[in-house]
Design a protein around this motif. Structure first.
Motif, PDB file in Angstrom:
ATOM      1  N   UNK A 339      28.902  38.469  42.331  1.00 21.75           N
ATOM      2  CA  UNK A 339      29.144  38.430  40.881  1.00 21.75           C
ATOM      3  C   UNK A 339      28.923  37.039  40.312  1.00 21.75           C
ATOM      4  N   UNK A 340      29.205  36.008  41.090  1.00 22.82           N
ATOM      5  CA  UNK A 340      29.016  34.641  40.594  1.00 22.82           C
ATOM      6  C   UNK A 340      27.539  34.336  40.364  1.00 22.82           C
ATOM      7  N   UNK A 341      26.670  34.926  41.182  1.00 27.66           N
ATOM      8  CA  UNK A 341      25.225  34.764  40.973  1.00 27.66           C
ATOM      9  C   UNK A 341      24.800  35.456  39.680  1.00 27.66           C
ATOM     10  N   UNK A 342      25.314  36.666  39.483  1.00 27.03           N
ATOM     11  CA  UNK A 342      24.988  37.413  38.262  1.00 27.03           C
ATOM     12  C   UNK A 342      25.478  36.669  37.026  1.00 27.03           C
ATOM     13  N   UNK A 343      26.662  36.107  37.105  1.00 26.95           N
ATOM     14  CA  UNK A 343      27.191  35.338  35.972  1.00 26.95           C
ATOM     15  C   UNK A 343      26.324  34.126  35.663  1.00 26.95           C
ATOM     16  N   UNK A 344      25.796  33.474  36.702  1.00 25.49           N
ATOM     17  CA  UNK A 344      24.920  32.313  36.481  1.00 25.49           C
ATOM     18  C   UNK A 344      23.598  32.738  35.839  1.00 25.49           C
ATOM     19  N   UNK A 345      23.081  33.898  36.239  1.00 27.59           N
ATOM     20  CA  UNK A 345      21.846  34.419  35.619  1.00 27.59           C
ATOM     21  C   UNK A 345      22.072  34.666  34.136  1.00 27.59           C
ATOM     22  N   UNK A 346      23.236  35.288  33.808  1.00 27.96           N
ATOM     23  CA  UNK A 346      23.578  35.506  32.398  1.00 27.96           C
ATOM     24  C   UNK A 346      23.677  34.182  31.656  1.00 27.96           C
ATOM     25  N   UNK A 347      24.350  33.224  32.256  1.00 31.87           N
ATOM     26  CA  UNK A 347      24.567  31.923  31.623  1.00 31.87           C
ATOM     27  C   UNK A 347      23.251  31.245  31.280  1.00 31.87           C
TER      28      UNK A 347
END
Length: 392
Positions: A339-347
């Motif tokens: 999930x932290x990778x996905x959040x960084x992609x969103x960011x």
């Protein structure tokens, strides 16, 4: 007879990059040729049940309908949530729909993203639960634990109920490893499967008792629903005003009529890449591979190749997932942190968390082969007899 209610919502983050916001894991063929949603429906064959009711996000409606069509299940009702509000309101919508016309059927609520291997035990537990549901009990299914798992909630059993199940003594949050070990040794605790069985009216009675505001808003959402072919679009304003809560917190932990039926059916909530590795067939080196994969001197890894050759050499305990637009390489024991990778992609304002290069539509699909500042090149596939709208 009972009515299966299949919860097919989800955000598509835990199994990125294979799952995406517009293509979450329940629509993916993770454990076989069929998607997890299709396997969930086919798992009900041989039981005395009505056609299922699907509950899914509005943005997944075409995926859900198309996958049902492919297993010859057309014209089944699909309740569309404008936005997920957790399981308690979603089940309330299904119960209200099922009671239209004065009926009060037994509902079997199950998730679309579970993997179950032992069909005989699965069906046996359902038939036992039916007996208790007919006695107006609200039944939850407890998975017989095989290890001190810290990723699941637990249910402690109480007094026995006619050699069928047990009263529920209490629900327990996800424990630490030491506590989970003590639960396993006691034999009194089961994993919380997230599957339930009860009469539609009985669930609504308890919801009105403990969460009357939630039920009132769900009633408004259904009263103002729009029927669009097989899709049932609930009223957005009413539903979004509904409190967000799980059935466990809203009803099951509070009711005095909760019952537990054990299930020992080799169940798995495929909630991480490591969980998928654990249930997948593996070679003599412990590698689970799918697609065009070449391995040398590598062990205990999960390698999925979607679009090209993936070769691995000298690795251990890794997850390698290749798709047309993204590649993941991760420690197999750290995949809960995807999930932290996905959040960084969103960011970063990227789009790889939202959808794949290939996007499905009612008429077929398109693959975005190339995208630039002022152009996009697509390969379009149209199903026989279907057509697109005119584009300019």
């Amino acid at each position: 007879m009972f009515v299966p209610v299949i919860m097919a919502g989800g955000s598509g983050t835990r199994l990125w990059p294979l799952s995406r916001q517009l293509y979450p894991k329940q629509y993916l063929p993770l454990t076989g040729e069929m998607s997890m949603l299709q396997e969930t429906v086919l798992r009900l064959e041989g039981l005395s049940c009505a056609p299922p009711v699907l509950v899914c996000n509005e943005e997944h409606r075409f995926l859900a309908a198309e996958q049902m069509r492919r297993i010859n299940l057309e014209n089944i009702p699909v309740l569309l949530e404008p936005q997920g509000r957790n399981t308690a309101p979603a089940i309330a919508l299904a119960a209200l729909y099922a009671m239209q016309g004065g009926q009060d059927p037994i509902l079997f609520v199950l998730a679309a993203d579970h993997h179950i291997q032992d069909m005989h035990s699965f069906h046996d537990s359902i038939n036992k639960a039916l007996v208790l549901a007919e006695m107006d009990r609200l039944v939850t299914f407890g998975i017989v634990p095989s290890s001190p798992e810290t990723g699941y909630g637990y249910i402690q059993k109480g007094e026995a109920l006619a050699q069928i199940g047990y009263n529920v003594k209490r629900f327990v949050e996800k424990p630490d490893l030491e506590t989970a070990g003590s639960y396993l040794e006691s034999g009194d605790y089961f994993w919380n499967s997230g599957m339930f069985m009860f009469r539609a009216g009985r669930y609504l009675e308890e919801l009105e008792r403990f969460q009357p505001g939630m039920l009132d808003l769900c009633r408004q959402a259904m009263d103002r629903a729009v029927f669009d072919m097989d899709f049932i679009r609930v009223d957005k304003k009413s539903f979004l005003a509904c409190p967000e809560d799980s059935i466990d917190y809203a009803v099951m932990e509070k009711t005095s009529d909760a019952a537990l039926v054990p299930m020992n059916a080799h169940w798995c909530d495929v909630g991480s890449w490591n969980a998928l590795w654990e249930i997948s067939p593996r070679d003599e080196n412990g590698n689970a591979c799918r697609g065009d994969v070449l391995t040398r001197d590598s062990r205990n890894s999960l390698i999925l190749a979607e679009d090209r050759l993936v070769a691995i050499l000298g690795i251990e305990n890794l997850v390698v997932v290749e798709t047309r637009d993204a590649v993941l390489v991760a420690d197999r024991n750290k995949t809960q942190d995807i999930k932290s990778i996905v959040q960084e992609i969103k960011k970063r304002g990227r789009s790889e968390h939202v959808t794949h290069r290939e996007v499905f539509r009612p008429w077929g699909s398109y693959d975005s082969i190339d995208v630039g500042g002022r152009y996009q090149v697509k390969r379009i596939t149209v199903k026989p007899g279907a057509k697109l709208s005119t584009q300019m």
